[in-house]
Design an enzyme around this catalytic site. Structure first.
Site, PDB file in Angstrom:
ATOM      1  N   LYS A  12       0.861  -1.184   0.000  1.00 58.95           N
ATOM      2  CA  LYS A  12       0.000   0.000   0.000  1.00 58.95           C
ATOM      3  C   LYS A  12       0.895   1.231   0.000  1.00 58.95           C
ATOM      4  O   LYS A  12       1.793   1.346   0.835  1.00 58.95           O
ATOM      5  CB  LYS A  12      -0.888   0.016   1.244  1.00 58.95           C
ATOM      6  CG  LYS A  12      -2.082   0.968   1.133  1.00 58.95           C
ATOM      7  CD  LYS A  12      -3.122   0.418   0.178  1.00 58.95           C
ATOM      8  CE  LYS A  12      -4.468   1.119   0.329  1.00 58.95           C
ATOM      9  NZ  LYS A  12      -5.486   0.546  -0.572  1.00 58.95           N
ATOM     10  N   THR A  57      -4.225  -5.018   0.928  1.00 57.19           N
ATOM     11  CA  THR A  57      -3.548  -3.726   1.113  1.00 57.19           C
ATOM     12  C   THR A  57      -4.403  -2.770   1.933  1.00 57.19           C
ATOM     13  O   THR A  57      -3.871  -1.876   2.593  1.00 57.19           O
ATOM     14  CB  THR A  57      -3.190  -3.086  -0.237  1.00 57.19           C
ATOM     15  OG1 THR A  57      -4.375  -2.750  -0.950  1.00 57.19           O
ATOM     16  CG2 THR A  57      -2.329  -4.016  -1.067  1.00 57.19           C
ATOM     17  N   ARG A 176      30.012  31.894  -9.386  1.00 60.90           N
ATOM     18  CA  ARG A 176      28.664  31.647  -9.898  1.00 60.90           C
ATOM     19  C   ARG A 176      27.732  31.309  -8.732  1.00 60.90           C
ATOM     20  O   ARG A 176      28.170  31.050  -7.612  1.00 60.90           O
ATOM     21  CB  ARG A 176      28.655  30.500 -10.901  1.00 60.90           C
ATOM     22  CG  ARG A 176      28.970  29.142 -10.288  1.00 60.90           C
ATOM     23  CD  ARG A 176      28.729  28.008 -11.256  1.00 60.90           C
ATOM     24  NE  ARG A 176      29.015  26.710 -10.643  1.00 60.90           N
ATOM     25  CZ  ARG A 176      28.697  25.538 -11.199  1.00 60.90           C
ATOM     26  NH1 ARG A 176      28.105  25.514 -12.374  1.00 60.90           N
ATOM     27  NH2 ARG A 176      28.982  24.405 -10.586  1.00 60.90           N
ATOM     28  N   GLN A 219      29.998  18.321  -8.368  1.00 58.27           N
ATOM     29  CA  GLN A 219      30.587  17.048  -7.946  1.00 58.27           C
ATOM     30  C   GLN A 219      31.532  17.246  -6.767  1.00 58.27           C
ATOM     31  O   GLN A 219      31.533  16.446  -5.814  1.00 58.27           O
ATOM     32  CB  GLN A 219      31.342  16.401  -9.115  1.00 58.27           C
ATOM     33  CG  GLN A 219      30.463  15.872 -10.230  1.00 58.27           C
ATOM     34  CD  GLN A 219      30.166  16.904 -11.311  1.00 58.27           C
ATOM     35  OE1 GLN A 219      30.194  18.110 -11.069  1.00 58.27           O
ATOM     36  NE2 GLN A 219      29.877  16.436 -12.517  1.00 58.27           N
ATOM     37  N   HIS A 247      20.122  25.813 -12.233  1.00 57.92           N
ATOM     38  CA  HIS A 247      20.922  26.824 -12.908  1.00 57.92           C
ATOM     39  C   HIS A 247      20.363  28.233 -12.700  1.00 57.92           C
ATOM     40  O   HIS A 247      19.147  28.456 -12.762  1.00 57.92           O
ATOM     41  CB  HIS A 247      20.995  26.527 -14.407  1.00 57.92           C
ATOM     42  CG  HIS A 247      21.654  25.234 -14.728  1.00 57.92           C
ATOM     43  ND1 HIS A 247      22.984  24.995 -14.476  1.00 57.92           N
ATOM     44  CD2 HIS A 247      21.163  24.081 -15.264  1.00 57.92           C
ATOM     45  CE1 HIS A 247      23.292  23.764 -14.856  1.00 57.92           C
ATOM     46  NE2 HIS A 247      22.201  23.191 -15.327  1.00 57.92           N
TER      47      HIS A 247
END
Length: 287
Positions: A12, A57, A176, A219, A247
């Site tokens: 469920k 369920t 940035r 990263q 971005h």
């Protein structure tokens, strides 16, 4: 026979639950979404239409609500461990049970400078998550985490030194905006307790590393965040982080006769870079 059933599971999903704990006029609230999943000897239901071992369920849904009423919810991991054990007892055909929980954050309203007794606001889109998987006869495996934690840093973030070809138009930058809606999940060592304290420790170390890191890429920062949790929360055996790059593009204001000294950006939803990695605790070297 041309067809063979190789894997099956059922359960469920999306059982929504709000619990109000009433201490007189002062209330505490908790909101969870719970998924229940069983795996085991259920092939006959698929192949022969035999439902004799299929726990409905709807019963799973009712059990979640009943246990929420009967028990203190505690930490999500604790509630999940209780449910996982219960469904193994309730279904003799089940070889394993898996409980996924997502906690929706509520924050008490401050009215007239004081916390209100029974009024709340949604804290953010962030979800606290827990997944408890238990095989019959084995200890539960507990994975905790965070989903959709939106964070942004406006400095100490760069991206340069990448390969270029004739399709590359992206400009290198040493300054940035770095923003992401982060999802992180970490697996605890067997026998771990104190889930609330450990969740707070993992979350704070993720955010501290994000804020302080001199980022050369998404990263680079992802690994620094994972490493901080592994180094500082010894109960964590491994951590997986998914970081979609939200971005923020520098707006070209030159057609308007204005410069743009890295101040005005346009947030974009799609397309986006998607960075993910798993970092595990290194096995100690034995003499």
């Amino acid at each position: 026979m041309t067809a063979i059933l190789t894997r099956n599971s059922y359960g469920k999903s999306a059982v929504r639950l709000l619990k109000v704990v009433r201490n007189g006029g002062y209330h505490e609230i908790r909101e969870l979404t719970v998924d229940v999943m069983l795996q085991g000897a259920f092939a006959a239901a698929h192949v022969e239409g035999d439902n004799s071992v299929v726990l409905p369920t709807d019963t799973m849904k009712n059990t979640v609500y009943a246990k929420a009423r009967e028990l203190s919810l505690g930490e999500p991991e604790e509630f999940g461990m209780m449910l996982a054990a219960h469904f193994l007892d309730a279904s003799a055909a089940a070889a394993s049970s898996s409980i996924t929980l997502k906690e929706h954050g509520w924050r008490r309203l401050v009215v007239g400078g004081a916390p209100h007794d029974h009024a709340f606001e949604r804290a953010s889109s962030e979800l606290r998550t827990a997944v408890v998987t238990q095989a019959r006869g084995a200890a539960p495996v507990v994975v905790a985490g965070i989903e959709d934690l939106l964070v942004l840093k406006s400095g100490r973030s760069a991206f340069s030194g990448y390969p270029r070809d004739r399709y590359t138009t992206l400009r290198e930058t040493e300054d940035r905006v770095l923003a992401t809606s982060m999802t992180a999940t970490w697996r605890y060592a067997p026998g771990t307790t104190a889930f609330g304290r450990l969740f707070a420790a993992a979350r704070s170390n993720l955010l501290e590393a994000f804020a302080h890191h001199d980022s050369k890429s998404v990263q680079h920062t992802l690994y620094a965040m994972a490493e901080a949790v592994i180094d500082r929360v010894p109960e964590v055996e491994s951590i997986r982080i998914v970081m979609p790059n939200k971005h923020h593009l520098l707006v070209d204001l030159s057609p308007l006769g204005l410069d743009n000294a890295n101040e005005v950006f346009v947030p974009t939803a799609e397309p986006y870079g998607l960075i993910e990695a798993t970092v595990e605790r290194a096995t100690p070297v034995r003499d």
